[in-house]
Scaffold this active site. Structure first.
Site: not given
Ligand code: F6R
Length: 244
Positions: A136, A138, A67, A143
Protein backbone atom coordinates in the site's frame (compact mmCIF):
# COMPACT_ATOMS: atom_id res chain seq x y z
CA UNK A 1 15.42 10.57 -7.39
CA UNK A 2 17.44 7.78 -8.98
CA UNK A 3 16.03 4.46 -10.14
CA UNK A 4 18.16 1.36 -10.67
CA UNK A 5 16.44 -1.60 -12.33
CA UNK A 6 18.15 -4.91 -11.65
CA UNK A 7 17.60 -8.13 -13.56
CA UNK A 8 16.45 -10.05 -10.50
CA UNK A 9 16.12 -10.05 -6.71
CA UNK A 10 19.63 -11.41 -6.14
CA UNK A 11 21.26 -8.76 -8.29
CA UNK A 12 19.27 -6.04 -6.51
CA UNK A 13 20.31 -7.42 -3.12
CA UNK A 14 24.00 -7.68 -4.04
CA UNK A 15 24.09 -4.17 -5.48
CA UNK A 16 22.55 -2.67 -2.35
CA UNK A 17 24.83 -4.75 -0.08
CA UNK A 18 27.77 -3.46 -2.12
CA UNK A 19 26.71 0.15 -1.48
CA UNK A 20 26.24 -0.54 2.24
CA UNK A 21 29.69 -2.17 2.40
CA UNK A 22 31.28 0.76 0.57
CA UNK A 23 29.58 3.25 2.93
CA UNK A 24 30.85 1.34 5.97
CA UNK A 25 34.38 1.31 4.56
CA UNK A 26 34.21 5.07 3.96
CA UNK A 27 32.63 5.89 7.33
CA UNK A 28 33.53 3.21 9.90
CA UNK A 29 30.99 4.60 12.36
CA UNK A 30 28.20 4.79 9.77
CA UNK A 31 24.73 5.28 11.25
CA UNK A 32 22.62 2.80 9.34
CA UNK A 33 18.80 2.72 9.33
CA UNK A 34 17.51 -0.80 8.74
CA UNK A 35 14.28 -2.49 7.64
CA UNK A 36 12.97 -5.98 8.36
CA UNK A 37 10.71 -8.12 6.15
CA UNK A 38 11.17 -10.40 3.17
CA UNK A 39 12.78 -7.79 0.90
CA UNK A 40 16.13 -7.21 2.68
CA UNK A 41 16.86 -10.88 3.53
CA UNK A 42 19.23 -11.60 0.61
CA UNK A 43 20.92 -8.22 1.07
CA UNK A 44 21.62 -9.10 4.72
CA UNK A 45 22.89 -12.54 3.62
CA UNK A 46 25.31 -10.81 1.24
CA UNK A 47 26.56 -8.51 4.03
CA UNK A 48 27.15 -11.60 6.21
CA UNK A 49 29.07 -13.21 3.34
CA UNK A 50 31.26 -10.11 2.89
CA UNK A 51 31.95 -10.11 6.64
CA UNK A 52 32.87 -13.83 6.67
CA UNK A 53 35.21 -13.30 3.74
CA UNK A 54 37.00 -10.68 5.82
CA UNK A 55 35.90 -7.79 3.60
CA UNK A 56 33.77 -5.89 6.08
CA UNK A 57 34.10 -4.70 9.66
CA UNK A 58 30.96 -3.74 11.59
CA UNK A 59 32.74 -3.06 14.89
CA UNK A 60 32.03 0.68 14.79
CA UNK A 61 28.76 0.57 12.80
CA UNK A 62 25.69 1.93 14.57
CA UNK A 63 22.21 0.73 13.57
CA UNK A 64 18.69 2.04 14.09
CA UNK A 65 15.83 -0.21 13.04
CA UNK A 66 12.74 1.32 11.53
CA UNK A 67 10.12 -0.34 13.64
CA UNK A 68 8.98 -2.94 16.17
CA UNK A 69 5.62 -4.52 16.93
CA UNK A 70 3.83 -3.29 20.03
CA UNK A 71 3.43 -6.09 22.56
CA UNK A 72 6.42 -8.16 21.43
CA UNK A 73 9.56 -8.18 23.54
CA UNK A 74 13.00 -8.29 21.95
CA UNK A 75 13.24 -12.05 22.66
CA UNK A 76 9.86 -12.90 21.13
CA UNK A 77 10.62 -15.03 18.04
CA UNK A 78 8.20 -12.91 15.98
CA UNK A 79 9.79 -9.61 17.00
CA UNK A 80 11.72 -7.59 14.45
CA UNK A 81 14.64 -7.67 16.86
CA UNK A 82 14.77 -11.47 16.62
CA UNK A 83 14.49 -11.21 12.83
CA UNK A 84 17.52 -8.91 12.78
CA UNK A 85 19.50 -11.18 15.11
CA UNK A 86 18.80 -14.19 12.88
CA UNK A 87 19.40 -12.46 9.57
CA UNK A 88 22.31 -10.15 10.42
CA UNK A 89 23.40 -9.24 13.93
CA UNK A 90 24.23 -12.77 15.18
CA UNK A 91 26.57 -13.31 12.23
CA UNK A 92 28.66 -10.13 12.21
CA UNK A 93 30.91 -8.27 14.66
CA UNK A 94 28.50 -5.45 15.50
CA UNK A 95 28.55 -4.36 19.18
CA UNK A 96 25.22 -4.92 20.91
CA UNK A 97 25.48 -1.42 22.41
CA UNK A 98 25.49 -0.03 18.85
CA UNK A 99 22.18 -1.69 17.96
CA UNK A 100 19.08 0.47 18.47
CA UNK A 101 15.46 -0.64 18.36
CA UNK A 102 12.18 0.92 19.45
CA UNK A 103 10.93 -0.91 22.56
CA UNK A 104 7.72 -2.79 21.72
CA UNK A 105 6.80 -3.33 25.37
CA UNK A 106 7.43 0.17 26.69
CA UNK A 107 5.24 1.37 29.56
CA UNK A 108 5.06 4.85 28.03
CA UNK A 109 5.25 4.96 24.26
CA UNK A 110 5.33 8.76 24.14
CA UNK A 111 8.55 8.82 26.17
CA UNK A 112 9.92 5.80 24.33
CA UNK A 113 9.37 7.40 20.92
CA UNK A 114 10.98 10.68 21.98
CA UNK A 115 13.93 8.76 23.50
CA UNK A 116 14.38 6.91 20.18
CA UNK A 117 14.43 10.20 18.27
CA UNK A 118 16.90 11.63 20.79
CA UNK A 119 19.22 8.65 20.41
CA UNK A 120 19.24 9.11 16.61
CA UNK A 121 19.99 12.80 17.01
CA UNK A 122 22.69 12.16 19.61
CA UNK A 123 24.37 9.78 17.18
CA UNK A 124 24.49 12.61 14.64
CA UNK A 125 21.55 11.45 12.50
CA UNK A 126 21.20 8.53 10.12
CA UNK A 127 23.77 8.45 7.31
CA UNK A 128 22.20 5.74 5.16
CA UNK A 129 18.58 4.65 5.54
CA UNK A 130 17.49 1.41 3.88
CA UNK A 131 13.79 0.83 3.24
CA UNK A 132 11.35 -1.72 1.88
CA UNK A 133 7.90 -0.68 0.67
CA UNK A 134 4.48 -2.02 1.62
CA UNK A 135 1.97 -3.10 -1.04
CA UNK A 136 0.00 0.00 0.00
CA UNK A 137 3.05 2.26 -0.33
CA UNK A 138 3.96 2.41 3.37
CA UNK A 139 7.54 3.05 4.45
CA UNK A 140 8.54 1.96 7.93
CA UNK A 141 5.04 1.50 9.30
CA UNK A 142 3.85 4.90 8.13
CA UNK A 143 0.56 3.80 6.64
CA UNK A 144 -1.39 5.77 4.00
CA UNK A 145 -3.45 8.55 5.60
CA UNK A 146 -4.37 12.20 5.66
CA UNK A 147 -1.34 13.43 7.57
CA UNK A 148 2.41 12.93 7.93
CA UNK A 149 3.96 11.71 11.17
CA UNK A 150 7.21 13.54 11.73
CA UNK A 151 8.89 11.59 14.53
CA UNK A 152 8.87 8.03 15.83
CA UNK A 153 5.33 7.18 16.95
CA UNK A 154 3.01 4.39 17.98
CA UNK A 155 0.95 3.57 14.90
CA UNK A 156 -2.04 1.45 13.89
CA UNK A 157 -1.39 -1.01 11.08
CA UNK A 158 -3.88 -1.26 8.21
CA UNK A 159 -5.72 -4.48 7.48
CA UNK A 160 -3.65 -4.93 4.31
CA UNK A 161 -0.40 -4.70 6.29
CA UNK A 162 -1.70 -7.04 9.01
CA UNK A 163 -2.64 -9.56 6.31
CA UNK A 164 0.74 -9.17 4.60
CA UNK A 165 2.53 -9.73 7.93
CA UNK A 166 0.46 -12.82 8.74
CA UNK A 167 2.88 -14.99 6.71
CA UNK A 168 5.45 -14.59 9.53
CA UNK A 169 3.06 -15.80 12.27
CA UNK A 170 1.55 -19.23 13.08
CA UNK A 171 -2.04 -17.91 13.19
CA UNK A 172 -3.46 -14.61 11.83
CA UNK A 173 -4.82 -13.71 15.28
CA UNK A 174 -1.24 -13.48 16.60
CA UNK A 175 -0.34 -10.61 14.23
CA UNK A 176 -0.05 -7.35 16.19
CA UNK A 177 -2.24 -4.48 14.98
CA UNK A 178 0.00 -1.72 16.31
CA UNK A 179 3.71 -0.94 16.04
CA UNK A 180 6.27 1.71 16.93
CA UNK A 181 7.73 3.22 13.77
CA UNK A 182 10.16 5.93 12.81
CA UNK A 183 8.17 8.83 11.39
CA UNK A 184 8.34 10.12 7.83
CA UNK A 185 10.40 13.03 9.17
CA UNK A 186 12.85 10.64 10.87
CA UNK A 187 13.33 8.85 7.55
CA UNK A 188 13.57 12.05 5.50
CA UNK A 189 16.28 13.47 7.78
CA UNK A 190 18.65 10.63 6.76
CA UNK A 191 21.47 11.88 4.54
CA UNK A 192 20.91 9.21 1.94
CA UNK A 193 18.02 6.77 1.33
CA UNK A 194 17.81 3.48 -0.57
CA UNK A 195 14.44 1.82 -1.10
CA UNK A 196 14.37 -1.79 -2.31
CA UNK A 197 11.37 -3.44 -3.96
CA UNK A 198 10.99 -6.76 -5.69
CA UNK A 199 8.15 -8.77 -7.14
CA UNK A 200 4.84 -8.08 -8.89
CA UNK A 201 3.03 -7.32 -5.64
CA UNK A 202 5.06 -4.11 -5.26
CA UNK A 203 4.72 -2.88 -8.86
CA UNK A 204 1.63 -0.71 -8.31
CA UNK A 205 3.01 0.93 -5.15
CA UNK A 206 6.32 1.59 -6.92
CA UNK A 207 4.54 3.14 -9.90
CA UNK A 208 2.49 5.44 -7.66
CA UNK A 209 5.54 6.35 -5.58
CA UNK A 210 7.53 7.29 -8.68
CA UNK A 211 4.87 8.76 -10.95
CA UNK A 212 1.80 9.58 -8.86
CA UNK A 213 1.06 12.64 -6.75
CA UNK A 214 3.33 13.31 -3.77
CA UNK A 215 0.90 12.58 -0.95
CA UNK A 216 0.69 10.97 2.52
CA UNK A 217 -1.91 8.66 0.93
CA UNK A 218 1.10 6.96 -0.71
CA UNK A 219 3.85 7.51 1.88
CA UNK A 220 6.72 6.34 -0.38
CA UNK A 221 5.87 9.17 -2.84
CA UNK A 222 7.11 11.65 -0.19
CA UNK A 223 10.63 10.29 -0.73
CA UNK A 224 10.71 12.27 -4.01
CA UNK A 225 11.17 15.37 -1.86
CA UNK A 226 14.50 13.98 -0.56
CA UNK A 227 17.69 15.15 -2.32
CA UNK A 228 19.44 11.75 -2.27
CA UNK A 229 17.09 8.81 -2.73
CA UNK A 230 17.54 5.75 -4.95
CA UNK A 231 14.99 3.04 -5.68
CA UNK A 232 16.57 -0.36 -6.39
CA UNK A 233 13.98 -2.52 -8.17
CA UNK A 234 13.87 -5.92 -9.79
CA UNK A 235 12.14 -6.25 -13.18
CA UNK A 236 8.77 -7.26 -11.70
CA UNK A 237 8.61 -4.35 -9.26
CA UNK A 238 9.52 -1.91 -12.05
CA UNK A 239 7.14 -3.47 -14.58
CA UNK A 240 4.48 -0.71 -14.43
CA UNK A 241 6.87 2.21 -14.68
CA UNK A 242 6.81 2.25 -18.47
CA UNK A 243 3.06 1.58 -18.70
CA UNK A 244 0.73 4.55 -19.31
C1 F6R B 1 9.81 -3.34 7.97
C2 F6R B 1 9.16 -2.16 7.39
C3 F6R B 1 8.15 -2.30 6.30
C4 F6R B 1 8.55 -3.29 5.21
C5 F6R B 1 7.43 -3.45 4.20
C6 F6R B 1 7.76 -4.48 3.13
O1 F6R B 1 10.74 -2.96 8.95
O2 F6R B 1 9.43 -1.09 7.81
O3 F6R B 1 7.93 -1.03 5.72
O4 F6R B 1 9.72 -2.83 4.59
O5 F6R B 1 6.25 -3.82 4.84
O6 F6R B 1 7.82 -5.74 3.73
P1 F6R B 1 8.35 -6.99 2.91
O7 F6R B 1 9.78 -6.74 2.62
O8 F6R B 1 8.16 -8.16 3.84
O9 F6R B 1 7.52 -7.07 1.67
Amino acid sequence: MNIVICKNYLEMSCQVAGIVAESIREHVDLKLGLPTGETPKAMYAELVKLFREGNLDFSETVTFNLDEYVGLSSVDPNSFRCFMNENLFDHINIRSSNIHFPDGISECFEDECQAYEDSIQKAGGIGLQLLGIGRNGHIGFNEPGDFIRDITSKVNLTEDTINANARFFKTPSEVPSTAVSMGIGTIMRAKSIILMANGDSKAQAVKEAVKGPITPHLPASLLRLHPDVTFFLDREASSLLEAK
